[in-house]
Design an enzyme around this catalytic site. Structure first.
Site, PDB file in Angstrom:
ATOM      1  N   GLU A  69       1.239   9.411   9.797  1.00 45.41           N
ATOM      2  CA  GLU A  69       1.380  10.735   9.019  1.00 45.41           C
ATOM      3  C   GLU A  69       0.048  11.639   9.178  1.00 45.41           C
ATOM      4  OE1 GLU A  69       2.418  11.621   4.577  1.00 45.41           O
ATOM      5  OE2 GLU A  69       2.269   9.451   4.918  1.00 45.41           O
ATOM      6  N   ARG A 304      -2.181  -6.023   7.841  1.00 44.92           N
ATOM      7  CA  ARG A 304      -3.169  -4.778   8.235  1.00 44.92           C
ATOM      8  C   ARG A 304      -4.560  -5.343   8.401  1.00 44.92           C
ATOM      9  NH1 ARG A 304      -2.453  -0.678   4.830  1.00 44.92           N
ATOM     10  NH2 ARG A 304      -4.716   0.041   4.943  1.00 44.92           N
ATOM     11  N   LYS A 314      -6.853   6.453   4.168  1.00 46.13           N
ATOM     12  CA  LYS A 314      -7.362   7.991   4.408  1.00 46.13           C
ATOM     13  C   LYS A 314      -7.565   8.742   3.179  1.00 46.13           C
ATOM     14  CE  LYS A 314      -3.414   8.088   7.175  1.00 46.13           C
ATOM     15  NZ  LYS A 314      -2.286   8.502   7.722  1.00 46.13           N
TER      16      LYS A 314
END
Ligand code: ATP
Ligand code: MG
Length: 601
Positions: A69, A304, A314
């Protein structure tokens, strides 16, 4: 669920040469052996079933994707995902798409798009394929997504719900309690279609209604309790402008993006595991309707990356930038790809790291030293060596004029790299005055100290043996100068030079040809290995001493160092000429990683 594979196991089978196996490789190998995707066609670009059917057989054996994204700079966790997806595509004769997952109109910015493109290229990967150079954008699929939504309505598989958000939440139930059907659930197809078109046409207010898939309000998986698939949001979109006032939800958009791009293996992180049933439900329905090509993509989840002393979110990294805790997204202490790059990390080091940590199906923490070890390993064989004195103090060789001649300088040399004689030699001078590290002199030596103290002999690396005679101090007792005698006929590389035995060798730079340099020493950004453990605000755990600026002197070979060049400063570690601030005549070096693992201390 009708997934063709049992979920992978973490157990490594016999490693294939060049890389170690993992459950994702095993899944792909099984699919290739079974020919699961061999009859797929490729229409030359993303598209629906008819578009692909009109194209030739797909020349790519597998298609993967990296779908960021564009709402921030990529970090080391994304680097893992990039290396994983692009690496699998490379190893199995396929391609990996770069796709901007830009279905959320509010947060995306072109600055992030460009930085993501740079990051992927810099890591050494390429998404282009014949006729397709530009990365894909999920927002280009809005028309299809709308069509898919109308198809679901027409098939009796979606409805417009006008409960308030509170009612919807209450009626969803929870883990112990089944949901309650919305009063709008039994609307007719015609009514749903009309209402959905009104949503699209701007006749309803933001938030007044959502389109929901009609699945099962009693499902044990809450994600299957009629998930919302479209919402009303009047927001300008960087690609589609004001064309839309309804936007698809991520859970609806993502499977469709994968399907239009003919992705074979859609790899995501573990938190999406509960979404997989909806992923398959939706794509199965769209296959039945003939909207997308079969077989449809399958989703696989991996753990992850969590790295000690590092935040990989982020949003939180943005907070460090916005609150001025670091100098920017590319601050060398940041775990962003731009930060790591500026620090001195190389694509090879990050690729090695991704390979070494592998992929698993359970969450764990990787030690920061593993990342550093990869950098050290990849730089050791290539980085030219140089001498630098980070905290200089002057050493005067008081008998220089008698032994060597007043005002004389002598030539010294050293290999550029100890294992690559072909790289040649560095040349520098020695004279009456040289800079040495302040910590290499002790007036009263602690036990086991072999470097300079009165009466002791050491070798100036690549130069002569010297014997310390004393020092000068200022009023506060701080040493301002060290004195020593040069021992004649001991210069490195000359016959008989090793006749005088010494226990210590120190690095130095002659005052005559030393260059000034700013050296930035970095330490971990957080004091705690788990900066948020116990629910604390990570800002509480910032390390106040994560940056120390040294006014160093370096040997003359570094005059030609270009931004981004990496060096091993002997005895100190690996340093990179700063990409932003370093220039000819203004030398700035960043500590990339020390010579030894100092994190455990
Ligand atoms: P963040 O929480 O930092 O915003 P994200 O997952 O929302 O991360 P995306 O841009 O959606 O960021 O991620 C793009 C891809 O990178 C996804 O496929 C995601 O699974 C992967 N990814 C993100 N963070 C990690 C991580 N820490 N380890 C491995 N893969 C990651
Ligand atoms: Mg995200």
């Amino acid at each position: 669920m009708n997934a063709p594979h049992s979920p992978g196991s973490d157990k490594d089978s016999a490693p294939t040469p060049g890389f170690s196996s993992n459950f994702l490789r095993q899944i792909i190998e099984k699919d290739l052996a079974a020919g699961t995707y061999k009859d797929r066609h490729w229409g030359g670009s993303p598209g629906d079933a008819a578009h692909h059917a009109a194209g030739p057989l797909d020349a790519q054996k597998v298609r993967l994707r990296f779908p960021p994204e564009p709402n921030g700079y990529l970090h080391v966790g994304h680097a893992k995902s990039i290396c994983l997806n692009f690496g699998l595509a490379r190893d199995y004769g396929g391609v990996c798409h770069l796709r901007f997952d830009d279905t959320n109109p509010e947060k995306e910015e072109i600055e992030y798009v460009n930085s993501i493109i740079d990051a992927v290229k810099w890591l050494g990967f390429d998404w282009t394929q014949p006729g397709n150079d530009a990365p894909y954008q999920a927002s280009d699929y809005f028309d299809f997504m709308y069509r898919a939504a109308e198809y679901l309505i027409e098939a009796g598989l979606a409805y417009v719900d006008e409960q308030t958000p509170d009612e919807m939440k209450r009626n969803r139930g929870d883990f112990g309690k089944p949901g309650v059907d919305s009063p709008y659930r039994s609307r007719s197809v015609a009514e749903n279609l009309a209402r959905f078109r009104q949503m699209k046409g701007g006749q309803l207010d933001d938030g007044a209604a959502v389109l929901r898939a009609k699945i099962d309000m009693a499902s044990p998986n809450i994600n299957m309790r009629d998930p919302a698939i479209y919402r009303i949001r009047r927001a300008h979109h960087h690609n589609t402008g004001d064309k839309w006032c309804i936007y698809p939800m991520y859970t609806f958009a993502h499977p469709i993006e994968d399907a239009l791009e003919q992705i074979t293996h859609s790899i995501c992180t573990l938190e999406f595991e509960d979404q997989r049933p909806f992923y398959d439900w939706l794509l199965d329905r769209l296959c039945e309707g003939g909207l997308i090509a079969t077989p449809h993509p399958r989703q696989y989840e991996f753990a992850r990356l969590n790295l000690t002393y590092v935040l990989t979110s982020k949003r939180k990294l943005a907070q460090l930038v916005n609150e001025g805790k670091v100098s920017g997204w590319d601050d060398p202490r940041m775990p962003t790809i731009v930060g790591l790059r500026r620090r001195g990390y190389t694509p090879e080091a990050l690729q090695l790291f991704a390979e070494r940590i592998g992929v698993t199906k359970s969450d764990s923490w990787i030690d920061y030293s593993t990342l550093e070890g990869c950098l050290r390993e990849t730089l050791d064989g290539t980085a030219p060596r140089a001498m630098a004195v980070l905290d200089p103090i002057k050493l005067v060789l008081t008998n220089w004029d008698e032994v060597m001649g007043a005002g004389k300088l002598d030539d010294c040399s050293a290999p550029v790299h100890p294992h690559h004689p072909d790289l040649g030699k560095r040349h520098f001078k020695i004279g009456k005055e040289v800079w040495i590290e302040r910590t290499d002199f002790e007036e009263t030596p602690p036990k086991g100290f072999f470097r300079l103290f009165p009466g002791n002999k050491v070798r100036l690396k690549y130069g002569h043996v010297i014997e310390c005679t004393g020092c000068t101090k200022d009023a506060s007792g701080k040493v301002t100068e060290v004195q020593a005698l040069l021992i004649p006929d001991t210069k490195s590389g000359t016959p008989g030079s090793d006749a005088v035995k010494v226990k210590g060798v120190i690095t130095w730079v002659a005052v005559a040809d030393a260059l000034q340099a700013e050296v930035r020493l970095y330490d971990r950004l957080f004091k705690e290995a788990h900066p948020e453990a116990g629910g604390v605000d990570f800002l509480q755990n910032l390390n106040a001493n994560s940056l120390t600026v040294m006014h160093a002197v370096v040997e003359p070979s570094l005059a030609t160092a270009k931004a981004d060049d990496k060096f091993q400063f002997e005895r100190h570690g690996y340093f990179a000429a700063d990409r932003v601030d370093h220039a000819a005549g203004k030398l700035v070096f960043n500590l990339a990683v020390g010579l030894k693992d100092g994190w455990g201390k």
